[in-house]
Motif scaffolding. Structure first.
Motif, PDB file in Angstrom:
ATOM      1  N   THR A 253      -0.824  26.847   3.605  1.00 50.24           N
ATOM      2  CA  THR A 253      -2.170  27.951   3.591  1.00 50.24           C
ATOM      3  C   THR A 253      -1.761  29.333   4.312  1.00 50.24           C
ATOM      4  OG1 THR A 253      -3.112  27.014   5.423  1.00 50.24           O
ATOM      5  CG2 THR A 253      -3.641  26.075   3.565  1.00 50.24           C
ATOM      6  N   ARG A 254      -2.651  30.095   4.162  1.00 48.53           N
ATOM      7  CA  ARG A 254      -2.211  31.459   4.661  1.00 48.53           C
ATOM      8  C   ARG A 254      -2.557  31.702   6.331  1.00 48.53           C
ATOM      9  NH1 ARG A 254      -7.395  32.177   2.008  1.00 48.53           N
ATOM     10  NH2 ARG A 254      -6.375  33.267   0.391  1.00 48.53           N
ATOM     11  N   LYS A 255      -1.772  32.390   6.867  1.00 50.72           N
ATOM     12  CA  LYS A 255      -1.956  32.356   8.381  1.00 50.72           C
ATOM     13  C   LYS A 255      -3.153  32.632   8.722  1.00 50.72           C
ATOM     14  CE  LYS A 255       2.933  33.619   8.909  1.00 50.72           C
ATOM     15  NZ  LYS A 255       3.851  34.756   9.624  1.00 50.72           N
ATOM     16  N   THR A 256      -3.958  33.620   8.392  1.00 47.80           N
ATOM     17  CA  THR A 256      -5.409  33.796   8.773  1.00 47.80           C
ATOM     18  C   THR A 256      -6.108  34.412   7.467  1.00 47.80           C
ATOM     19  OG1 THR A 256      -6.627  35.066  10.356  1.00 47.80           O
ATOM     20  CG2 THR A 256      -4.627  36.096   9.839  1.00 47.80           C
ATOM     21  N   CYS A 257      -7.377  34.458   7.483  1.00 46.41           N
ATOM     22  CA  CYS A 257      -7.994  35.012   6.416  1.00 46.41           C
ATOM     23  C   CYS A 257      -8.781  36.621   6.902  1.00 46.41           C
ATOM     24  CB  CYS A 257      -9.186  34.279   5.972  1.00 46.41           C
ATOM     25  SG  CYS A 257      -8.854  32.672   5.665  1.00 46.41           S
ATOM     26  N   ILE A 258      -8.985  36.763   8.153  1.00 49.53           N
ATOM     27  CA  ILE A 258      -9.625  37.936   8.708  1.00 49.53           C
ATOM     28  C   ILE A 258      -8.554  38.543   9.562  1.00 49.53           C
ATOM     29  CG2 ILE A 258     -11.489  39.056   9.866  1.00 49.53           C
ATOM     30  CD1 ILE A 258     -13.173  36.571   9.303  1.00 49.53           C
ATOM     31  N   ARG A 259      -8.105  40.003   9.134  1.00 45.06           N
ATOM     32  CA  ARG A 259      -7.160  40.692  10.139  1.00 45.06           C
ATOM     33  C   ARG A 259      -7.981  41.911  10.321  1.00 45.06           C
ATOM     34  NH1 ARG A 259      -1.289  39.963   7.228  1.00 45.06           N
ATOM     35  NH2 ARG A 259      -1.144  37.482   7.472  1.00 45.06           N
ATOM     36  N   GLY A 260      -8.649  42.022  11.593  1.00 46.18           N
ATOM     37  CA  GLY A 260      -9.267  43.024  11.785  1.00 46.18           C
ATOM     38  C   GLY A 260     -10.409  43.068  11.088  1.00 46.18           C
ATOM     39  N   ASP A 261     -10.577  44.555  10.422  1.00 50.43           N
ATOM     40  CA  ASP A 261     -11.496  44.845   9.485  1.00 50.43           C
ATOM     41  C   ASP A 261     -11.390  44.191   7.976  1.00 50.43           C
ATOM     42  OD1 ASP A 261     -12.919  45.834  11.775  1.00 50.43           O
ATOM     43  OD2 ASP A 261     -12.269  48.022  10.973  1.00 50.43           O
ATOM     44  N   LYS A 262     -10.373  43.726   7.908  1.00 45.80           N
ATOM     45  CA  LYS A 262      -9.881  43.455   6.471  1.00 45.80           C
ATOM     46  C   LYS A 262     -10.016  41.967   6.304  1.00 45.80           C
ATOM     47  CE  LYS A 262      -6.283  47.105   5.922  1.00 45.80           C
ATOM     48  NZ  LYS A 262      -5.078  47.408   5.558  1.00 45.80           N
ATOM     49  N   ILE A 263     -10.687  41.468   4.981  1.00 48.32           N
ATOM     50  CA  ILE A 263     -10.823  40.043   4.800  1.00 48.32           C
ATOM     51  C   ILE A 263     -10.286  39.817   3.575  1.00 48.32           C
ATOM     52  CG2 ILE A 263     -12.788  38.297   4.388  1.00 48.32           C
ATOM     53  CD1 ILE A 263     -14.647  40.036   6.060  1.00 48.32           C
ATOM     54  N   CYS A 264      -9.652  38.690   3.344  1.00 50.72           N
ATOM     55  CA  CYS A 264      -8.899  38.268   2.165  1.00 50.72           C
ATOM     56  C   CYS A 264      -9.914  37.928   0.852  1.00 50.72           C
ATOM     57  CB  CYS A 264      -7.745  37.336   2.464  1.00 50.72           C
ATOM     58  SG  CYS A 264      -8.401  35.776   2.987  1.00 50.72           S
ATOM     59  N   GLY A 265      -9.421  38.037  -0.037  1.00 48.40           N
ATOM     60  CA  GLY A 265     -10.336  37.346  -1.339  1.00 48.40           C
ATOM     61  C   GLY A 265     -10.507  36.032  -1.060  1.00 48.40           C
ATOM     62  N   ASN A 266     -11.614  35.280  -1.388  1.00 47.55           N
ATOM     63  CA  ASN A 266     -11.778  33.818  -1.114  1.00 47.55           C
ATOM     64  C   ASN A 266     -11.380  33.242  -0.057  1.00 47.55           C
ATOM     65  OD1 ASN A 266     -12.865  31.238  -1.942  1.00 47.55           O
ATOM     66  ND2 ASN A 266     -11.001  30.969  -3.420  1.00 47.55           N
ATOM     67  N   PRO A 267     -11.906  33.734   1.221  1.00 49.69           N
ATOM     68  CA  PRO A 267     -11.533  33.086   2.515  1.00 49.69           C
ATOM     69  C   PRO A 267     -11.629  31.679   2.634  1.00 49.69           C
ATOM     70  CG  PRO A 267     -13.410  34.453   2.988  1.00 49.69           C
ATOM     71  CD  PRO A 267     -13.071  34.506   1.392  1.00 49.69           C
ATOM     72  N   CYS A 268     -11.174  30.848   3.708  1.00 51.60           N
ATOM     73  CA  CYS A 268     -11.021  29.543   3.740  1.00 51.60           C
ATOM     74  C   CYS A 268     -12.734  29.049   4.161  1.00 51.60           C
ATOM     75  CB  CYS A 268     -10.306  29.049   4.806  1.00 51.60           C
ATOM     76  SG  CYS A 268     -10.684  29.727   6.694  1.00 51.60           S
ATOM     77  N   PRO A 269     -12.961  27.601   4.107  1.00 49.33           N
ATOM     78  CA  PRO A 269     -14.254  27.252   4.142  1.00 49.33           C
ATOM     79  C   PRO A 269     -14.894  27.724   5.711  1.00 49.33           C
ATOM     80  CG  PRO A 269     -12.987  25.577   3.245  1.00 49.33           C
ATOM     81  CD  PRO A 269     -11.984  26.675   3.565  1.00 49.33           C
ATOM     82  N   ILE A 270     -14.208  27.968   6.585  1.00 51.22           N
ATOM     83  CA  ILE A 270     -14.654  28.249   8.005  1.00 51.22           C
ATOM     84  C   ILE A 270     -14.582  29.839   8.145  1.00 51.22           C
ATOM     85  CG2 ILE A 270     -13.928  28.212  10.596  1.00 51.22           C
ATOM     86  CD1 ILE A 270     -14.837  25.522   9.185  1.00 51.22           C
ATOM     87  N   CYS A 271     -13.850  30.389   7.626  1.00 53.28           N
ATOM     88  CA  CYS A 271     -13.848  32.172   7.725  1.00 53.28           C
ATOM     89  C   CYS A 271     -15.198  32.506   6.854  1.00 53.28           C
ATOM     90  CB  CYS A 271     -12.460  32.450   7.333  1.00 53.28           C
ATOM     91  SG  CYS A 271     -11.214  32.128   8.799  1.00 53.28           S
TER      92      CYS A 271
END
Length: 259
Positions: free
Chosen positions: A124-142
């Protein structure tokens, strides 16, 4: 010098005193007769909406008073709920909001990560939230800020543990990012150490030989035959004859240390 006379401009100010209103109108007519450039800023006041023009008879505190809108009330309630769930994250799993969103299923059920192709990646990806940027379709916790991983949030941790084997689900199955998976593993181990989560200890059946002191594994080790007979440890060592020149060089080098 010729002065151009402009049409009178009506004010949106509505003072309570009629005498003061007539005085203000006379002053405005005199200013209009002098020059339109002097009265130019007052035209902008006329264009403003009625609610934005301040009244001279009201205190300044009334200008900034705003009625509480339902949107502001909803935002304040959401902020209070978010702060409450950060302090007590286990309350969110018993709230009506959680039941309406997830029901009785775990938070990761039905989640699918966005990826290229039909075959998902091995990690899986390393992290879903990097500062103010949020990736598309984050993980169930993020994706849900109210789901906080904590060692006391037992109901959430149990959703990531197999009820049959007691093994933690892999991140490729639940879709958690590496950062949240690391937090999950630490929280589960802490909860197990504190006795909040059950974990199975393998059963080992002991036999009588395990408690016997005469067993070769726990008894005294006999000395090597070469030590008692006086022979060398290795038989081939006694067959080696060193050269005299090499022995003389060694003796000369270590002459000060030899007795």
């Amino acid at each position: 010098m010729a002065y151009s006379v402009t049409r009178p401009i009506t004010f949106t100010l509505q003072p309570h005193d009629s005498k003061m209103a007539t005085a203000i109108q006379r002053i405005a007519k005199d200013l209009c007769s002098l020059s339109p450039s002097i009265f130019h800023p007052l035209r902008q006041i006329q264009r403003l909406p009625r609610r934005l023009v301040p009244s001279p008879y009201l205190p300044h505190s009334h200008f900034f008073c705003k009625a509480a809108s339902p949107q502001n009330e909803d935002s304040t309630q959401a902020a209070e709920a978010l702060s409450r769930y950060n302090d007590r994250p286990w309350d969110y799993l018993e709230s009506e909001e959680y039941i309406e969103r997830y029901g009785a299923s775990p938070v990761w059920e039905g989640y699918r990560r966005n990826h290229k192709g039909g075959i998902p990646p091995q990690k899986t990806r390393k992290t879903c939230i990097r500062g103010d940027k949020i990736c598309g379709n984050p993980c169930p916790i993020c994706r849900d800020p109210n789901t906080v991983i904590h060692h006391q949030n037992v109901k959430l941790l149990q959703q990531f543990i197999s009820p049959h084997t007691g093994i933690v689900y892999d991140s490729t199955q639940t879709g958690l990012c590496m950062k949240q998976q690391k937090k999950l593993n630490e929280a589960i181990s802490t909860a197990q150490d504190l006795g909040l989560l059950r974990f199975q200890i393998p059963y080992v059946k002991f036999t009588g030989e395990d408690f016997n002191s005469s067993h070769d594994a726990v008894g005294s080790t006999p000395p090597h035959p070469s030590l008692t007979s006086g022979d060398t440890w290795y038989k081939w060592y006694s067959e080696i004859i060193p050269e005299g020149k090499e022995v003389a060089k060694v003796k000369k080098a270590y002459k000060a240390y030899l007795k």
